[in-house]
Every structure is written in C-alpha cells, then in structure tokens.
Design an enzyme around this catalytic site. Structure first.
Site, PDB file in Angstrom:
ATOM      1  NE  ARG A 149      -2.420  -7.277  -4.569  1.00  0.00           N
ATOM      2  CZ  ARG A 149      -3.133  -7.743  -3.645  1.00  0.00           C
ATOM      3  NH1 ARG A 149      -2.632  -7.822  -2.530  1.00  0.00           N
ATOM      4  NH2 ARG A 149      -4.456  -7.835  -3.786  1.00  0.00           N
ATOM      5  CG  HIS A 173      -1.865  -1.062   1.482  1.00  0.00           C
ATOM      6  ND1 HIS A 173      -2.007  -2.024   2.353  1.00  0.00           N
ATOM      7  CD2 HIS A 173      -3.093  -1.434   0.574  1.00  0.00           C
ATOM      8  CE1 HIS A 173      -3.044  -2.732   2.261  1.00  0.00           C
ATOM      9  NE2 HIS A 173      -3.751  -2.446   1.196  1.00  0.00           N
ATOM     10  CB  SER A 196      -3.869  -6.998   4.351  1.00  0.00           C
ATOM     11  OG  SER A 196      -3.880  -5.905   4.028  1.00  0.00           O
ATOM     12  CE  LYS A 202     -10.961  -6.801   2.342  1.00  0.00           C
ATOM     13  NZ  LYS A 202     -10.231  -6.833   1.007  1.00  0.00           N
TER      14      LYS A 202
HETATM   15  O1  PNS Z   1      -8.412  -2.549   0.248  1.00  0.00           O
HETATM   16  P1  PNS Z   1      -9.828  -3.209  -0.245  1.00  0.00           P
HETATM   17  O2  PNS Z   1     -10.507  -3.974   0.655  1.00  0.00           O
HETATM   18  O3  PNS Z   1      -9.447  -4.103  -1.541  1.00  0.00           O
HETATM   19  O4  PNS Z   1     -10.737  -2.052  -0.533  1.00  0.00           O
HETATM   20  C1  PNS Z   1     -11.806  -2.077  -1.151  1.00  0.00           C
HETATM   21  C2  PNS Z   1     -12.650  -0.820  -1.060  1.00  0.00           C
HETATM   22  C3  PNS Z   1     -12.759  -0.093   0.146  1.00  0.00           C
HETATM   23  C4  PNS Z   1     -12.068   0.260  -1.981  1.00  0.00           C
HETATM   24  C5  PNS Z   1     -14.139  -1.235  -1.543  1.00  0.00           C
HETATM   25  O5  PNS Z   1     -14.612  -2.259  -0.885  1.00  0.00           O
HETATM   26  C6  PNS Z   1     -15.278  -0.139  -1.701  1.00  0.00           C
HETATM   27  O6  PNS Z   1     -15.055   0.707  -2.599  1.00  0.00           O
HETATM   28  N1  PNS Z   1     -16.295  -0.150  -0.721  1.00  0.00           N
HETATM   29  C7  PNS Z   1     -17.061   0.959  -0.614  1.00  0.00           C
HETATM   30  C8  PNS Z   1     -18.605   0.592  -1.182  1.00  0.00           C
HETATM   31  C9  PNS Z   1     -18.615   0.800  -2.364  1.00  0.00           C
HETATM   32  O7  PNS Z   1     -18.703   1.882  -2.905  1.00  0.00           O
HETATM   33  N2  PNS Z   1     -19.119  -0.408  -3.306  1.00  0.00           N
HETATM   34  C10 PNS Z   1     -19.485  -0.153  -4.726  1.00  0.00           C
HETATM   35  C11 PNS Z   1     -18.141  -0.205  -5.260  1.00  0.00           C
HETATM   36  S1  PNS Z   1     -17.676  -1.591  -6.483  1.00  0.00           S
END
Ligand code: PNS
Length: 163
Positions: free
Chosen positions: A92, A17, A130, A41
């Site tokens: 990645r 990150h 992570s 999650k």
């Molecule tokens: O680090 P991560 O878990 O890959 O991040 C994922 C994240 C937080 C970017 C994603 O889950 C997110 O955007 N969550 C907010 C909810 C949302 O907007 N969902 C619709 C987008 S598909």
C-alpha cells in the site's frame, strides 16, 4: 506462469485484499489464497470466521481463484507443500515496505527457490487495512466502501456482542 500463493491473516478480508487477488489472478494462471491459522497478532475473528468470509467474499465478488487453503507454521513450507513458486503480497504505502522486505528476505533465506512478488494496491485502497476497518466499525462508522456486505454484517454482529 509460476503458481502463486497469496497469504494473509484476513482479519477480516477487505476490498484492498480483493483488489490484490484480482490483480494477481490476471498474472498467475494458478493462484491460491492462504489463510494463516494462528497469526502472531490476536485476531477479532476466529479462524473459521476468517475462512468463511474469504470464501463468501470471493464468491460474492465473482473472483475465481484455484483454491482457498489454510496453513499453520512457516509460510514457505506451505508454499512448498502446494508447489508454489511465488508468494504474492500487496503493497500500500511506504509504511508496508520495511516489514515486507524483512519477510521476503527471510523467506528467501529459508527457501531460495520461492520468489516474493509485490503488487501495488489501487490508490483508493492505499490507506485501507483490516485494523482500520475494525476500528471504524467498532466506533459506529460506515465501512461499506471498505469491505463486502457479508464482512460488514459479521463485524456488526461481533461488535454488538451478538456473535
Ligand atoms: O495479513 P498479514 O497479517 O500481513 O499476513 C502475514 C503472514 C501470514 C503472511 C505472515 O505472518 C506469515 O507468513 N506467517 C507465517 C509464519 C512465517 O512463515 N513466518 C516467517 C516469515 S517472516
């Protein structure tokens, strides 16, 4: 340059990150890091723990961003609220692509004015996640080349049940 938001769950933040943040920081004049409050999650670390580790890791690594913010609900709403024109995500390996593609196109549908921008992580972190860090630490492995010391110590306390 447009203003950008780098969102994630950061459970916990890793050198992968931080590598993306450093790359994005060079491209965008104004980069915010956004920590999602309730990821879909289940997380090992609480919201406050994730937030504290992001801030301390940035400080410890001397990486300057405009701000670290938190959000709940839709990512695009957070981006709009903070006047962000871009959402930055790290890539990645091939395995990230499908999920990121789906997310980017959904976000574009919801907010066509916001562009998703993808940056390739450094090769040395291309295997890092992570989840892998948590698994290695839980099983007693050394994660010092994957996460800053402050994160490693927090994980050690978590897995020894002292936290
Ligand atoms: O680090 P991560 O878990 O890959 O991040 C994922 C994240 C937080 C970017 C994603 O889950 C997110 O955007 N969550 C907010 C909810 C949302 O907007 N969902 C619709 C987008 S598909």
């Amino acid at each position: 340059m447009p203003k950008a938001l780098y969102p994630g769950s950061f459970d916990p933040i890793t050198y992968g990150h931080l590598d993306i943040i450093e790359r994005a920081e060079k491209i965008f004049d104004d980069l915010m890091v956004g920590i999602v409050e309730n990821p879909r999650k289940e997380t090992l670390l609480s919201f406050n723990e994730r937030k504290e580790l992001v801030k301390k890791s940035l400080e410890g690594e001397n990486i300057q961003v405009s701000s670290v913010i938190t959000f709940s609900g839709l990512l695009v709403n957070c981006a709009k609220q903070h006047n962000r024109e871009s959402i930055v995500r790290g890539l990645r390996a091939n395995s990230d692509f499908e999920y990121e593609f789906q997310m980017a196109l959904t976000n574009r549908d919801l907010a066509p004015e916001i562009e998703s921008v993808f940056l390739m992580t450094a090769g040395e972190y291309s295997f890092l996640s992570s989840s892998i860090v948590k698994e290695v630490k839980e099983l007693g492995g050394d994660v010092s080349s994957f996460v800053p010391g402050v994160v490693e110590r927090k994980l050690a306390r978590k897995f020894s049940s002292a936290d």
